[in-house]
Design an enzyme around this catalytic site. Structure first.
Site, PDB file in Angstrom:
ATOM      1  CG  ASP A  95      -0.093  -0.296   2.514  1.00 31.13           C
ATOM      2  OD1 ASP A  95       1.125  -0.055   2.496  1.00 31.13           O
ATOM      3  OD2 ASP A  95      -0.680  -0.761   3.503  1.00 31.13           O
ATOM      4  CD  GLU A 117       0.513  -6.672   3.128  1.00 30.37           C
ATOM      5  OE1 GLU A 117       0.568  -5.433   3.050  1.00 30.37           O
ATOM      6  OE2 GLU A 117       1.304  -7.331   3.831  1.00 30.37           O
ATOM      7  CD  GLU A 131       0.802   4.297   4.633  1.00 30.85           C
ATOM      8  OE1 GLU A 131      -0.085   4.943   5.255  1.00 30.85           O
ATOM      9  OE2 GLU A 131       1.998   4.617   4.668  1.00 30.85           O
ATOM     10  CG  HIS A 208       7.184   4.036  10.075  1.00 28.91           C
ATOM     11  ND1 HIS A 208       6.840   2.839  10.629  1.00 28.91           N
ATOM     12  CD2 HIS A 208       6.667   4.037   8.829  1.00 28.91           C
ATOM     13  CE1 HIS A 208       6.160   2.132   9.746  1.00 28.91           C
ATOM     14  NE2 HIS A 208       6.034   2.827   8.649  1.00 28.91           N
ATOM     15  NE  ARG A 210       4.143   9.628   4.410  1.00 28.36           N
ATOM     16  CZ  ARG A 210       4.938  10.382   3.666  1.00 28.36           C
ATOM     17  NH1 ARG A 210       4.673  11.654   3.510  1.00 28.36           N
ATOM     18  NH2 ARG A 210       5.976   9.876   3.066  1.00 28.36           N
ATOM     19  CG  HIS A 241      11.318   5.288   9.467  1.00 27.87           C
ATOM     20  ND1 HIS A 241      11.544   6.304   8.576  1.00 27.87           N
ATOM     21  CD2 HIS A 241      10.641   4.343   8.773  1.00 27.87           C
ATOM     22  CE1 HIS A 241      11.027   5.983   7.390  1.00 27.87           C
ATOM     23  NE2 HIS A 241      10.468   4.786   7.492  1.00 27.87           N
TER      24      HIS A 241
HETATM   25  C1  UD1 Z   1       6.854   4.567   3.494  1.00 25.22           C
HETATM   26  C2  UD1 Z   1       5.437   4.114   3.158  1.00 25.22           C
HETATM   27  C3  UD1 Z   1       4.812   3.442   4.360  1.00 25.22           C
HETATM   28  C4  UD1 Z   1       5.694   2.350   4.911  1.00 25.22           C
HETATM   29  C5  UD1 Z   1       7.095   2.876   5.151  1.00 25.22           C
HETATM   30  C6  UD1 Z   1       7.988   1.742   5.556  1.00 25.22           C
HETATM   31  C7  UD1 Z   1       4.282   5.625   1.603  1.00 25.22           C
HETATM   32  C8  UD1 Z   1       3.406   6.800   1.475  1.00 25.22           C
HETATM   33  N1  UD1 Z   1       4.609   5.279   2.847  1.00 25.22           N
HETATM   34  O1  UD1 Z   1       6.752   5.570   4.497  1.00 25.22           O
HETATM   35  O2  UD1 Z   1       3.578   2.866   3.982  1.00 25.22           O
HETATM   36  O3  UD1 Z   1       5.151   1.909   6.130  1.00 25.22           O
HETATM   37  O4  UD1 Z   1       7.605   3.463   3.938  1.00 25.22           O
HETATM   38  O5  UD1 Z   1       9.133   2.178   6.234  1.00 25.22           O
HETATM   39  O6  UD1 Z   1       4.668   5.047   0.620  1.00 25.22           O
HETATM   40  N2  UD1 Z   1      14.375   8.057   4.481  1.00 25.22           N
HETATM   41  C9  UD1 Z   1      15.745   8.006   4.257  1.00 25.22           C
HETATM   42  N3  UD1 Z   1      16.272   6.864   3.743  1.00 25.22           N
HETATM   43  C10 UD1 Z   1      15.519   5.753   3.461  1.00 25.22           C
HETATM   44  C11 UD1 Z   1      14.134   5.817   3.689  1.00 25.22           C
HETATM   45  C12 UD1 Z   1      13.576   6.968   4.197  1.00 25.22           C
HETATM   46  O7  UD1 Z   1      16.458   8.967   4.522  1.00 25.22           O
HETATM   47  O8  UD1 Z   1      16.071   4.723   3.023  1.00 25.22           O
HETATM   48  C13 UD1 Z   1      13.773   9.310   5.044  1.00 25.22           C
HETATM   49  C14 UD1 Z   1      13.734  10.433   4.016  1.00 25.22           C
HETATM   50  O9  UD1 Z   1      13.935  11.652   4.631  1.00 25.22           O
HETATM   51  C15 UD1 Z   1      12.310  10.329   3.494  1.00 25.22           C
HETATM   52  C16 UD1 Z   1      11.559   9.969   4.763  1.00 25.22           C
HETATM   53  O10 UD1 Z   1      12.434   9.065   5.425  1.00 25.22           O
HETATM   54  O11 UD1 Z   1      11.865  11.510   2.921  1.00 25.22           O
HETATM   55  C17 UD1 Z   1      10.222   9.341   4.541  1.00 25.22           C
HETATM   56  O12 UD1 Z   1      10.282   8.324   3.552  1.00 25.22           O
HETATM   57  P1  UD1 Z   1       8.996   8.020   2.609  1.00 25.22           P
HETATM   58  O13 UD1 Z   1       9.338   6.917   1.667  1.00 25.22           O
HETATM   59  O14 UD1 Z   1       8.496   9.303   2.023  1.00 25.22           O
HETATM   60  O15 UD1 Z   1       7.894   7.550   3.619  1.00 25.22           O
HETATM   61  P2  UD1 Z   1       7.928   6.570   4.869  1.00 25.22           P
HETATM   62  O16 UD1 Z   1       7.451   7.326   6.052  1.00 25.22           O
HETATM   63  O17 UD1 Z   1       9.224   5.851   4.925  1.00 25.22           O
HETATM   64  N1  UDP Z   2      12.324  -3.858   9.872  1.00 20.82           N
HETATM   65  C1  UDP Z   2      13.711  -3.942   9.707  1.00 20.82           C
HETATM   66  N2  UDP Z   2      14.520  -3.104  10.439  1.00 20.82           N
HETATM   67  C2  UDP Z   2      14.022  -2.183  11.310  1.00 20.82           C
HETATM   68  C3  UDP Z   2      12.607  -2.085  11.451  1.00 20.82           C
HETATM   69  C4  UDP Z   2      11.799  -2.937  10.714  1.00 20.82           C
HETATM   70  O1  UDP Z   2      14.203  -4.777   8.937  1.00 20.82           O
HETATM   71  O2  UDP Z   2      14.802  -1.469  11.943  1.00 20.82           O
HETATM   72  C5  UDP Z   2      11.465  -4.764   9.071  1.00 20.82           C
HETATM   73  C6  UDP Z   2      10.436  -5.567   9.847  1.00 20.82           C
HETATM   74  O3  UDP Z   2      10.946  -6.844  10.195  1.00 20.82           O
HETATM   75  C7  UDP Z   2       9.270  -5.665   8.879  1.00 20.82           C
HETATM   76  C8  UDP Z   2       9.394  -4.421   8.038  1.00 20.82           C
HETATM   77  O4  UDP Z   2      10.724  -3.938   8.211  1.00 20.82           O
HETATM   78  O5  UDP Z   2       9.389  -6.790   8.018  1.00 20.82           O
HETATM   79  C9  UDP Z   2       8.382  -3.388   8.471  1.00 20.82           C
HETATM   80  O6  UDP Z   2       8.723  -2.166   7.914  1.00 20.82           O
HETATM   81  P1  UDP Z   2       8.094  -0.801   8.417  1.00 20.82           P
HETATM   82  O7  UDP Z   2       7.689  -0.909   9.845  1.00 20.82           O
HETATM   83  O8  UDP Z   2       9.069   0.258   8.044  1.00 20.82           O
HETATM   84  O9  UDP Z   2       6.833  -0.637   7.444  1.00 20.82           O
HETATM   85  P2  UDP Z   2       5.312  -1.146   7.471  1.00 20.82           P
HETATM   86  O10 UDP Z   2       5.308  -2.627   7.634  1.00 20.82           O
HETATM   87  O11 UDP Z   2       4.644  -0.407   8.583  1.00 20.82           O
HETATM   88  O12 UDP Z   2       4.795  -0.704   6.148  1.00 20.82           O
END
Ligand code: UD1
Ligand code: UDP
Length: 369
Positions: A95, A117, A131, A208, A210, A241
């Site tokens: 999602d 999923e 999501e 994490h 939003r 995160h």
């Molecule tokens: C995204 C997904 C969310 C999922 C999450 C898993 C959307 C809208 N949201 O949210 O469903 O639960 O990923 O973790 O698609 N960042 C880094 N490096 C990385 C990743 C993230 O620096 O490798 C930082 C950046 O500043 C980025 C911020 O995290 O802008 C947010 O990342 P983003 O992909 O926009 O959304 P998530 O909150 O990670």
């Molecule tokens: N996870 C990871 N390292 C971390 C935190 C989570 O590998 O420090 C893994 C966790 O085992 C799970 C997935 O990341 O499989 C969940 O990701 P996240 O919580 O970022 O996203 P969501 O599932 O809420 O979309």
């Protein structure tokens, strides 16, 4: 059959890895993998663990990226990949904004879409945000709905989807867990080896989402902090995160706390093995709500709604919302009331038997024939 698999974030990569591996095994399938790079470091560590080298990497990541930037950049990149690879079917998972962007890009090219999923619903379009909307929008465009559980299937039926296009497969998160969790796992991270899992109540915290950023996240951290201060035997591990907004709030609450270990996001292998070692989990994550019950760990879900009611109904997860009082009371109870803890600490796995990837690809081969 040419299958294009697209993913962009950490959880999609973890849950798609078993599918990519399964596709590679099939002689009659040409498997093409594209990553959007919505996440960077958090995606790359998963690719490395599962030994996946993408054929395409859009590398759209920008720190602090907006949802619109992710959508537009992913769509523009995917349009080119779709033209170049002309797949028979696109596979996407979950999602995220990568999922929605990929499915609309594929729909515009009339490429068939398999949604892994499918059918998870919280019932609130704004929670989880964005999501809940992403998965509904993707559902509209998908030809094959791979629902992890029967209740996910029922959600789709309620929305008028045809049962013929819905397949209950289990969740590939269990396939991945089977690969990763080992009873004799040894951490490379010294801190994680030093922690006394036997005599301390070690809590794994992640947050994490939003919609939690701001007051709800402050409530979560304050409640955790208060219970930690009141109980000498509680210690918290918090892999933070990479979102800078999350980091700012986390630092405000935990910076000088000896018993709260803020660490960098862990790679998937140590993280999943850490769930297996801790006393309980406090999280707003989706995937962790599936993993912790499967490993017999009680989970406090710090969100207003969850699309994963299976764990709650099996009494291994408790949905406490994001108000301070409720989080504090729920957490305190699990720490201080052994009877309550024992009732919740049992392994429940409503999410399948670890063969979801195989089922999904079998179905695709049959239906696309
Ligand atoms: C995204 C997904 C969310 C999922 C999450 C898993 C959307 C809208 N949201 O949210 O469903 O639960 O990923 O973790 O698609 N960042 C880094 N490096 C990385 C990743 C993230 O620096 O490798 C930082 C950046 O500043 C980025 C911020 O995290 O802008 C947010 O990342 P983003 O992909 O926009 O959304 P998530 O909150 O990670
Ligand atoms: N996870 C990871 N390292 C971390 C935190 C989570 O590998 O420090 C893994 C966790 O085992 C799970 C997935 O990341 O499989 C969940 O990701 P996240 O919580 O970022 O996203 P969501 O599932 O809420 O979309």
């Amino acid at each position: 059959m040419k299958v294009l698999t697209v993913f962009g974030t950490r959880p999609e990569a973890i849950k798609m890895a078993p599918i990519v591996k399964e596709l590679e095994k099939r002689e009659n399938i040409e498997s093409i993998v594209a990553v959007t790079g919505q996440h960077r470091e958090m995606l790359d560590q998963v690719l490395k663990i599962f030994n996946i080298v993408p054929d395409y990497d859009l590398n759209i990541f920008k720190p602090g990226q907006t949802l619109t930037e992710i959508t537009v950049n992913a769509m523009l990149g995917l349009e080119k990949i779709l033209d170049e690879t002309t797949p028979d079917v696109l596979l996407i998972q979950g999602d995220t904004t990568t999922v929605f962007s990929s499915s609309i890009a594929a729909f515009y090219k009339k490429v068939k879409i398999g949604h892994v999923e499918a059918g998870l619903r919280s019932g609130n379009l704004y929670s989880p945000f964005p999501e809940e909307a992403n998965r509904k929008l993707t559902g509209v465009l998908a030809n094959f709905h791979f629902a992890p559980t029967n209740s996910n299937r029922e959600n789709l039926l309620k929305e008028g989807y045809n049962d013929e296009n819905i397949y209950i497969t289990g969740n590939t998160v269990i396939d991945a867990l089977k690969y990763s969790v080992k009873e004799d796992y040894h951490f490379e991270e010294e801190l994680l080896n030093k922690i006394d899992y036997e005599n301390k109540k070690v809590v794994l915290l992640t947050s994490h989402r939003r919609e939690n950023i701001g007051k709800p996240m402050e409530n979560i951290f304050q409640a955790v902090l208060d219970v930690v201060h009141e109980n000498d035997d509680v210690e918290v591990i918090f892999p933070v995160h990479l979102n800078p907004k999350v980091r700012e709030i986390a630092n405000k609450y935990f910076e000088n706390e000896e018993k709260v270990h803020m660490i960098e996001p862990l790679d998937y292998l140590p993280f999943s093995n850490l769930i297996n070692k801790v006393y309980l989990v406090v999280t707003d994550s989706g995937g962790i709500q599936e993993e912790a019950p499967a490993l017999g760990k009680p989970v406090l879900v710090v969100r207003e709604e969850t699309e994963r009611m299976e764990g709650v109904l099996a009494n291994t997860a408790k949905l406490v919302g994001t108000k301070y009082e409720n989080i504090y009371n729920g957490f305190k109870e699990l720490i201080e009331n052994k009877k309550k803890y024992d009732e919740m600490a049992h392994a429940v796995n409503p999410y399948g038997d670890g063969t979801a990837a195989k089922k999904i690809i079998d179905i695709l081969e049959e239906e696309m024939n």
